[in-house]
Design an enzyme around this catalytic site. Structure first.
Site, PDB file in Angstrom:
ATOM      1  CB  VAL A  21      -0.963   0.014   1.207  1.00 25.47           C
ATOM      2  CG1 VAL A  21      -1.725   1.341   1.273  1.00 25.47           C
ATOM      3  CG2 VAL A  21      -1.945  -1.155   1.112  1.00 25.47           C
ATOM      4  CB  THR A 100      -3.250  -4.252  10.704  1.00 22.74           C
ATOM      5  OG1 THR A 100      -3.963  -4.238   9.449  1.00 22.74           O
ATOM      6  CG2 THR A 100      -2.744  -2.850  10.990  1.00 22.74           C
ATOM      7  CB  ALA A 175      -8.338  -4.302  -6.979  1.00 20.96           C
ATOM      8  CG  LEU A 228     -12.848  -3.147   9.077  1.00 23.43           C
ATOM      9  CD1 LEU A 228     -13.216  -3.436  10.526  1.00 23.43           C
ATOM     10  CD2 LEU A 228     -11.663  -3.998   8.665  1.00 23.43           C
ATOM     11  CB  CYS A 283      -7.684  -6.760   2.419  1.00 23.99           C
ATOM     12  SG  CYS A 283      -6.356  -5.545   2.382  1.00 23.99           S
ATOM     13  CG  PHE A 345      -4.458 -12.941  -4.006  1.00 23.66           C
ATOM     14  CD1 PHE A 345      -5.742 -12.458  -4.171  1.00 23.66           C
ATOM     15  CD2 PHE A 345      -3.418 -12.026  -3.901  1.00 23.66           C
ATOM     16  CE1 PHE A 345      -5.995 -11.093  -4.244  1.00 23.66           C
ATOM     17  CE2 PHE A 345      -3.654 -10.665  -3.971  1.00 23.66           C
ATOM     18  CZ  PHE A 345      -4.954 -10.195  -4.148  1.00 23.66           C
TER      19      PHE A 345
END
Length: 468
Positions: A21, A100, A175, A228, A283, A345
């Protein structure tokens, strides 16, 4: 809302965290705001060295278009450094963009976010910052995390000294594989905070290239929760279509036709209705489990159970695909060579975090399969880390190969797990000739040319269609 003329002018930015990020986000900000000095700091010297490498193909993050953005801005107003405190002290605005991960032990293990690095960043900012510093949460965080950050920063100024802090939430909505496009032409930029002038200072940066109507302003808590929620809703759609894919296989319906039919409904829309091996990445699972933990913390058990099922179904889909392959190969894969096409992924990234391929490959290895894995961007070192074993020969082992042909050599089956574009252009007659017959293609992404594979003599199973 027009920018507030009383807002502080930002001329120097420091971003803590040079990962997926922080690096791309700061590169685009530097590219679009050439008068602002942007420095990305990290304690990982090897990562910083990679960002500074003369060979742009060695950047630690692979994203289409990132190398060109870095090339334009690096050395002009984009910098990468391990001098963390020095650059915090010089910054008007500090972004916190650190990992995180989900906690692995203690209270909330398996669901709650581990905020140790966020807290460490806040304490470092509290120690090193000078003057008025705007602190921006970029990491994905539980709602009300800003309270902890604010408390740590406030403790650094007990007597109301010359230093002052404003805390904002500015979650990313990127994304992987299209991060640069998402940054350069975002659907929205979300800024949450309680200090209007700080909000407008950050909004003014984005306004250099983002239309004002796409810059949304909220309170801190709404901004934190929105990230979230966005990921939970997207993941929910993936689990939903995968549940229907299983039903399609049982009833001889075609999930692609069902998805097209429901996607034309303007209330539903066509996006995230692609059946596959399930969601992965850094995420989706982490954020949903965090949402589950928060709901249970606030006594919302039914809400927690609802979102928890999205993750459970995702894991079931991956186990189901492995079991379909084993069943079709006469109930055993022990000692059989399986070519695995793709391990990241998703396509156009080298990220393997929570990749569906990990669980599926581990299931096959446990059953004694010999895996021949090809992925254009994932290293052998990363494969070994994810699979929990070094490459090797023999039953229950794996090794990396450079192309589809070598993945197919001697194989009873090919298993397509990542939708890399070149997997849609395989020379099936040549590949089928290398395989042990009867041979199979298991396409978990509906990416390959199934008709060409069948014409070459392969049995074909496609997710959401079954065996035709």
């Amino acid at each position: 809302m027009p920018p507030d003329s009383s807002s502080p002018t930002v001329t120097s930015i420091c971003c803590i965290g040079a990962g997926y990020v922080g690096g791309p986000t700061m590169a685009v900000i530097a590219d679009r705001c050439p008068d602002v000095q942007v420095t990305v700091v990290d304690i990982n010297q090897a990562r910083i060295d990679a960002w500074n490498a003369a060979d742009l193909s060695q950047l630690p993050v692979y994203e289409p278009g990132l190398d060109a953005v870095v090339a334009r801005a690096r050395g002009r107003n984009l910098h990468f450094s391990t001098a963390v405190e020095e650059h915090i002290a010089a910054a008007d605005m500090v972004f916190i963009s650190v990992n995180t991960p989900t906690k692995t032990k203690g209270i909330g293990a398996g669901q709650a976010s581990d905020l140790r690095w966020v807290e460490a960043c806040a304490r470092t900012v509290a120690k090193a910052a000078t003057g008025h510093t705007i602190v921006v949460e970029k990491s994905t965080l539980p709602v009300r995390t800003a309270e902890a950050v604010q408390a740590i920063l406030a403790a650094a100024n007990p007597n109301g000294g010359s230093r002052r802090f404003s805390v904002l939430s500015n979650p990313e909505f990127l994304a992987e594989g299209s991060a640069i496009t998402d940054l350069e032409a975002p659907d929205r930029v979300l800024i949450g905070g309680n200090d209007p002038s700080a909000i407008e200072a950050l909004a003014a940066l984005y306004a250099s290239w983002v239309p004002q109507e796409r810059i949304l302003r909220t309170n801190l808590w709404s901004s934190e929760l929105s990230k979230l929620t966005a990921n939970a809703f997207l993941a929910q759609r993936i689990s939903s279509i995968n549940s229907i894919a299983a039903l399609c296989e049982a009833t001889e319906a075609n999930v692609q036709e069902v998805a097209r039919a429901i996607g034309t409904d303007s209330r539903i829309g066509p996006k995230f209705l692609k059946a596959g091996p399930g969601f992965g990445g850094s995420c989706f699972q982490k954020d949903i489990l965090n949402l589950v933990y928060l709901c249970r913390h606030y006594g919302l058990e039914e809400v927690a159970a609802y979102w928890e099922q999205v993750v459970s179904l995702n894991q079931w889909q991956q186990q189901r695909i492995a079991h379909v392959l084993i069943t079709k190969l006469f109930g055993t894969v022990s000692g059989k060579h399986i070519g695995v096409l793709g391990f990241a992924f998703k396509a156009d990234t080298n990220d393997t975090r929570e990749s569906p391929a990990i669980r599926i490959c581990k299931e096959l290895l446990e059953e004694g399969a010999i895996l021949q894995i090809v992925d254009p961007k994932v290293s052998e070192q990363q494969l070994a880390q994810d699979l929990g074993q070094a490459s090797g020969a023999g039953e229950g082992r794996w090794h990396q190969v450079p192309d589809v042909e070598q993945a197919a050599t001697g194989a009873d089956a090919l298993l397509l797990l990542t939708e890399w574009q070149h997997f849609a252009q395989i020379n099936w007659p040549a590949v089928a000739a290398l395989m042990r017959q009867p041979a199979w293609l298991f396409d978990a992404r509906a990416k390959a040319d199934a008709n060409a594979a069948r014409a070459a003599g392969l049995n074909v199973w496609t997710v959401g269609e079954g065996q035709l």
